[in-house]
Design an enzyme around this catalytic site. Structure first.
Site, PDB file in Angstrom:
ATOM      1  N   GLY A  46      66.360   8.902  38.353  1.00  0.00           N
ATOM      2  CA  GLY A  46      66.308   7.742  38.548  1.00  0.00           C
ATOM      3  C   GLY A  46      66.552   6.066  39.306  1.00  0.00           C
ATOM      4  N   GLY A 186      80.185  -9.505  40.578  1.00  0.00           N
ATOM      5  CA  GLY A 186      80.359  -8.724  40.066  1.00  0.00           C
ATOM      6  C   GLY A 186      80.633  -7.443  40.702  1.00  0.00           C
ATOM      7  CD  GLU A 207      80.551 -14.888  40.320  1.00  0.00           C
ATOM      8  OE1 GLU A 207      79.986 -15.603  39.226  1.00  0.00           O
ATOM      9  OE2 GLU A 207      79.719 -13.597  40.932  1.00  0.00           O
ATOM     10  CB  ALA A 272      74.979  -7.283  44.115  1.00  0.00           C
ATOM     11  CB  ALA A 323      74.250   6.111  33.743  1.00  0.00           C
ATOM     12  CG  HIS A 447     106.974  13.808  34.959  1.00  0.00           C
ATOM     13  ND1 HIS A 447     107.003  12.685  35.023  1.00  0.00           N
ATOM     14  CD2 HIS A 447     107.793  14.441  36.144  1.00  0.00           C
ATOM     15  CE1 HIS A 447     107.717  12.515  36.056  1.00  0.00           C
ATOM     16  NE2 HIS A 447     108.934  13.791  36.247  1.00  0.00           N
TER      17      HIS A 447
END
Length: 463
Positions: A46, A186, A207, A272, A323, A447
């Site tokens: 996809g 975004g 934007e 976008a 997803a 650590h």
């Protein structure tokens, strides 16, 4: 139906071969159900695999390498200026995608999932007709719609032009334009904008809202915005595009708002501004599947549609369009169809913005918690206090924890910084298990690591 098109029978028909679809198919087959998956593309995976998550992260990984080499000079290691071979970069992306697609093919054969290439449309609530390379009817007992989503188009503004790109076109990386306008602040626009900036483009972002990454906690967005101001030529908030014209060698753009860009033409434009569900032209009305006003398919808690025996998952049922959310939903539905105990409903769905620095969060944000009227305790620590971050030269990060005040139960975790996406699963686990402030205080982290900041934040004074 013509006589030369035999009817294929299957227990479960999955429509769509993206992350949700193939997960549903593989899990259904594992439960012993005869499973068929109908997908237009010759490959499974996809949008995520072929036009989204994987290609963009492949490019971003190379950009991170370029940036690390540049910044290492401050630490006493000097590299030559990188020379970018766009053709080889694009070929590397293709190899990554092909390898993963091949893995899905192998899993399909392993699970004995039948594949049918073509677009499926419902004839009724038990039959679809497939148009494409393998046409014909498929009769099913149950069906799962997993058709995903597509980039939103600015109708009336966005011309048909090879210089005006969706995220699909941008990821083909045909060339590196000298100037690129990104319409939309975004995560998709910022990830791809940063990738192109790293390859050498002068990137301008427009934007229409007052901030980038609307909905993301301001404490988490701040380190990224600081970096983007260095990476991008301009960031223009509260500004929108009103017209685009393909002028041949460039795209001429008109703007409206408070902060229009200095430039009015660009070599390429990336649009976008969100995604739309792929619920059209599926014959859903013939099957009795209800679709909401925004095009999302209506489902219940177990992802059943209004048509008995037909389910829907992933982007086509609504936000969040992620997803991993679709994959989880596919596993849930497969379990339901097999009569097995369903997967538990997710207590929290993590989200990651794969910019540099990355942003990751899970559960409630501070704004959401306050909007719900919750009394909360916030613990926050800058990564300048983390030894590993200092050693990496990446102190541009923050860890933020949100607890319900009365119970001290963790209700939200946010991270900004390098590798934040790899760390957020700890927050998802903690929320799912009902962890409290005391649990995180006394959890031993190795650590020196970036993950230590979670325990350190839990021990910080509240605000």
């Amino acid at each position: 139906m013509s006589n030369d098109q035999p009817v294929r029978d299957t227990d479960v028909l999955v429509i769509g071969g993206g992350p949700g679809g193939y997960h549903a198919a593989f899990h259904a087959a594992e439960h012993g159900l005869r499973t068929t998956i109908a997908e237009e593309s010759p490959f499974l995976g996809g949008t995520c695999l072929h036009h989204g998550c994987i290609p963009s992260k492949t490019y971003l990984s190379l950009i991170h390498t370029i940036r690390a080499a540049s910044e290492s000079e401050e630490h006493g290691v000097v590299f030559a200026t990188p020379r970018i071979d766009v053709d080889r970069v694009r070929e590397w992306k293709k190899q990554v995608v092909a390898k993963l697609a091949g893995g899905l093919d192998a899993l399909c054969k392993k699970h004995k999932v039948q594949r049918v290439r073509g677009r499926a449309r419902f004839e009724d609530n038990r039959t679809v007709i497939v148009d494409g390379d393998e046409p014909g009817p498929v009769r099913f007992q149950r069906a799962i719609i997993a058709t995903g989503s597509r980039p939103f188009v600015l109708k009336g503004i966005q011309p048909e032009s090879p210089r005006v790109l969706s995220s699909y076109g941008a990821l083909q990386l045909e060339d590196v334009p000298e100037t690129l306008l990104v319409v939309g602040g975004g995560y998709i626009g910022l990830e791809l904008g940063q990738a192109y900036a790293g390859l050498g483009s002068r990137v301008t972002v427009v934007e229409m809202l007052p901030a980038l990454l609307t909905g993301v906690d301001g404490d988490l967005a701040r380190p990224l915005v600081k970096r983007l101001k260095e990476d991008f030529a301009q960031i223009c908030l509260e500004t929108r595009v009103t017209k685009m014209t393909d002028a041949g060698a460039r795209v001429e753009v008109e703007f409206d708002g408070k902060n229009p860009p200095d430039a009015l033409s660009f070599d390429k434009v990336l649009v976008a501004v969100g995604r739309s569900p792929n619920s059209q032209d599926l014959g859903l009305d013939k099957a009795g599947v209800e679709v909401g006003d925004r095009g999302f398919i209506s489902v219940d808690a177990q992802f059943a549609t209004t048509a008995p025996g037909i389910y829907a998952i992933g982007d086509v049922v609504g936000d969040p369009m992620l997803a991993h959310k679709a994959q989880h939903e596919g596993a849930i539905v497969a379990s339901v169809l097999a009569g097995a105990d369903p997967c538990p409903a997710p207590q929290a769905i993590p989200a990651v913005v794969f910019t540099d620095p990355e942003i990751a969060w899970v559960g409630c944000t501070e704004t959401e918690a306050k909007a719900e009227g919750l009394e909360i305790t916030i613990k926050k620590i800058p990564w300048s206090a983390c030894g590993r971050a200092v050693a990496l030269g990446r102190t541009d990060g923050v860890t933020k924890l949100i607890f319900e005040k009365s119970s001290q139960r963790l209700i939200g975790m946010g991270l900004a910084g390098v590798h934040a996406g790899e760390m957020i699963a700890e927050g998802a686990m903690a929320l799912s298990l009902g962890a409290t402030m005391e649990h995180l205080k006394w959890l031993i982290h190795p650590h020196p690591t970036l993950s230590e900041t979670v325990g350190d934040a839990a021990r910080m004074r509240s605000r």
